[in-house]
Design a protein around this motif. Sequence first.
Motif, PDB file in Angstrom:
ATOM      1  N   ALA A   1       0.862  -1.187   0.000  1.00 33.23           N
ATOM      2  CA  ALA A   1       0.000   0.000   0.000  1.00 33.23           C
ATOM      3  C   ALA A   1       0.888   1.223   0.000  1.00 33.23           C
ATOM      4  O   ALA A   1       1.981   1.216   0.572  1.00 33.23           O
ATOM      5  N   LEU A   2       0.427   2.275  -0.660  1.00 35.68           N
ATOM      6  CA  LEU A   2       1.025   3.588  -0.503  1.00 35.68           C
ATOM      7  C   LEU A   2       0.109   4.323   0.466  1.00 35.68           C
ATOM      8  O   LEU A   2      -1.060   4.566   0.156  1.00 35.68           O
ATOM      9  N   CYS A   3       0.620   4.604   1.656  1.00 33.85           N
ATOM     10  CA  CYS A   3      -0.173   5.270   2.690  1.00 33.85           C
ATOM     11  C   CYS A   3       0.251   6.721   2.791  1.00 33.85           C
ATOM     12  O   CYS A   3       1.436   7.032   2.757  1.00 33.85           O
ATOM     13  N   GLU A   4      -0.732   7.593   2.914  1.00 30.25           N
ATOM     14  CA  GLU A   4      -0.476   9.026   2.985  1.00 30.25           C
ATOM     15  C   GLU A   4      -0.519   9.503   4.421  1.00 30.25           C
ATOM     16  O   GLU A   4      -1.421   9.158   5.183  1.00 30.25           O
ATOM     17  N   GLU A   5       0.471  10.294   4.775  1.00 31.97           N
ATOM     18  CA  GLU A   5       0.555  10.900   6.109  1.00 31.97           C
ATOM     19  C   GLU A   5       0.015  12.320   6.024  1.00 31.97           C
ATOM     20  O   GLU A   5       0.397  13.085   5.145  1.00 31.97           O
ATOM     21  N   TYR A   6      -0.877  12.671   6.935  1.00 25.60           N
ATOM     22  CA  TYR A   6      -1.428  14.024   6.996  1.00 25.60           C
ATOM     23  C   TYR A   6      -0.806  14.744   8.178  1.00 25.60           C
ATOM     24  O   TYR A   6      -0.806  14.225   9.296  1.00 25.60           O
ATOM     25  N   GLY A   7      -0.312  15.958   7.921  1.00 27.35           N
ATOM     26  CA  GLY A   7       0.322  16.714   8.990  1.00 27.35           C
ATOM     27  C   GLY A   7       1.561  15.981   9.473  1.00 27.35           C
ATOM     28  O   GLY A   7       2.165  15.176   8.757  1.00 27.35           O
ATOM     29  N   ASP A   8       1.945  16.266  10.707  1.00 24.65           N
ATOM     30  CA  ASP A   8       3.078  15.580  11.313  1.00 24.65           C
ATOM     31  C   ASP A   8       2.541  14.414  12.127  1.00 24.65           C
ATOM     32  O   ASP A   8       2.338  14.521  13.333  1.00 24.65           O
ATOM     33  N   ARG A   9       2.193  13.317  11.420  1.00 22.75           N
ATOM     34  CA  ARG A   9       1.625  12.118  12.022  1.00 22.75           C
ATOM     35  C   ARG A   9       0.283  12.387  12.696  1.00 22.75           C
ATOM     36  O   ARG A   9      -0.082  11.734  13.663  1.00 22.75           O
ATOM     37  N   LEU A  10      -0.493  13.344  12.162  1.00 19.52           N
ATOM     38  CA  LEU A  10      -1.814  13.640  12.723  1.00 19.52           C
ATOM     39  C   LEU A  10      -2.851  12.611  12.297  1.00 19.52           C
ATOM     40  O   LEU A  10      -3.781  12.304  13.033  1.00 19.52           O
ATOM     41  N   ASP A  11      -2.698  12.090  11.086  1.00 26.77           N
ATOM     42  CA  ASP A  11      -3.639  11.110  10.565  1.00 26.77           C
ATOM     43  C   ASP A  11      -3.007  10.457   9.347  1.00 26.77           C
ATOM     44  O   ASP A  11      -1.964  10.905   8.861  1.00 26.77           O
ATOM     45  N   GLY A  12      -3.646   9.449   8.840  1.00 23.26           N
ATOM     46  CA  GLY A  12      -3.150   8.773   7.655  1.00 23.26           C
ATOM     47  C   GLY A  12      -4.250   7.988   6.988  1.00 23.26           C
ATOM     48  O   GLY A  12      -5.303   7.740   7.579  1.00 23.26           O
ATOM     49  N   ALA A  13      -3.993   7.611   5.749  1.00 19.54           N
ATOM     50  CA  ALA A  13      -4.965   6.843   4.973  1.00 19.54           C
ATOM     51  C   ALA A  13      -4.236   6.092   3.873  1.00 19.54           C
ATOM     52  O   ALA A  13      -3.122   6.454   3.496  1.00 19.54           O
ATOM     53  N   VAL A  14      -4.888   5.073   3.356  1.00 16.90           N
ATOM     54  CA  VAL A  14      -4.340   4.360   2.205  1.00 16.90           C
ATOM     55  C   VAL A  14      -4.608   5.201   0.967  1.00 16.90           C
ATOM     56  O   VAL A  14      -5.755   5.522   0.654  1.00 16.90           O
ATOM     57  N   PHE A  15      -3.562   5.582   0.283  1.00 16.75           N
ATOM     58  CA  PHE A  15      -3.663   6.340  -0.960  1.00 16.75           C
ATOM     59  C   PHE A  15      -3.932   5.400  -2.136  1.00 16.75           C
ATOM     60  O   PHE A  15      -4.743   5.693  -3.006  1.00 16.75           O
ATOM     61  N   ALA A  16      -3.241   4.247  -2.151  1.00 19.17           N
ATOM     62  CA  ALA A  16      -3.408   3.284  -3.245  1.00 19.17           C
ATOM     63  C   ALA A  16      -2.948   1.904  -2.784  1.00 19.17           C
ATOM     64  O   ALA A  16      -2.130   1.779  -1.878  1.00 19.17           O
ATOM     65  N   TRP A  17      -3.486   0.883  -3.437  1.00 15.05           N
ATOM     66  CA  TRP A  17      -3.113  -0.509  -3.192  1.00 15.05           C
ATOM     67  C   TRP A  17      -2.296  -1.005  -4.373  1.00 15.05           C
ATOM     68  O   TRP A  17      -2.519  -0.575  -5.508  1.00 15.05           O
ATOM     69  N   GLY A  18      -1.381  -1.939  -4.105  1.00 15.35           N
ATOM     70  CA  GLY A  18      -0.566  -2.432  -5.203  1.00 15.35           C
ATOM     71  C   GLY A  18      -0.226  -3.902  -5.098  1.00 15.35           C
ATOM     72  O   GLY A  18      -0.338  -4.521  -4.043  1.00 15.35           O
TER      73      GLY A  18
END
Length: 111
Positions: free
Chosen positions: A30-47
């Motif tokens: 997975a490419l996971c996206e970090e929001y802020g300085d470790r404030l939140d995150g989400a899966v951007f894409a699966w591979g």
Amino acid sequence: MPDPAPLGTPEEFHLMLVDLANEFAPRRFALCEEYGDRLDGAVFAWGLAFPDSALLRHDGRTSTGHFATAESALRLFTRTGRRLHLIWIDTPTPTTPASVDHGVVVPSNQQ
């Protein structure tokens, strides 16, 4: 020339195919996206990573991409300013803290 004999019983043949599929299965990531300085995150894409290429799917736009490697997909999408981390799903999670090197999560004992 007679037809070759079947390989084992139906159950044995099924187990052989399971072993074959497991041995040559692509690695999930997975490419996971970090929001802020470790404030939140989400899966951007699966591979799926194959020995000679990688496929990537981003569900938000239902787009897919074909890349040389999972790392090349990461490099492309981090150019847009996104803070992405490459997460390998089919490998054990490192027990030591990880550091980020060009967007790729690298276990600290490998630097």
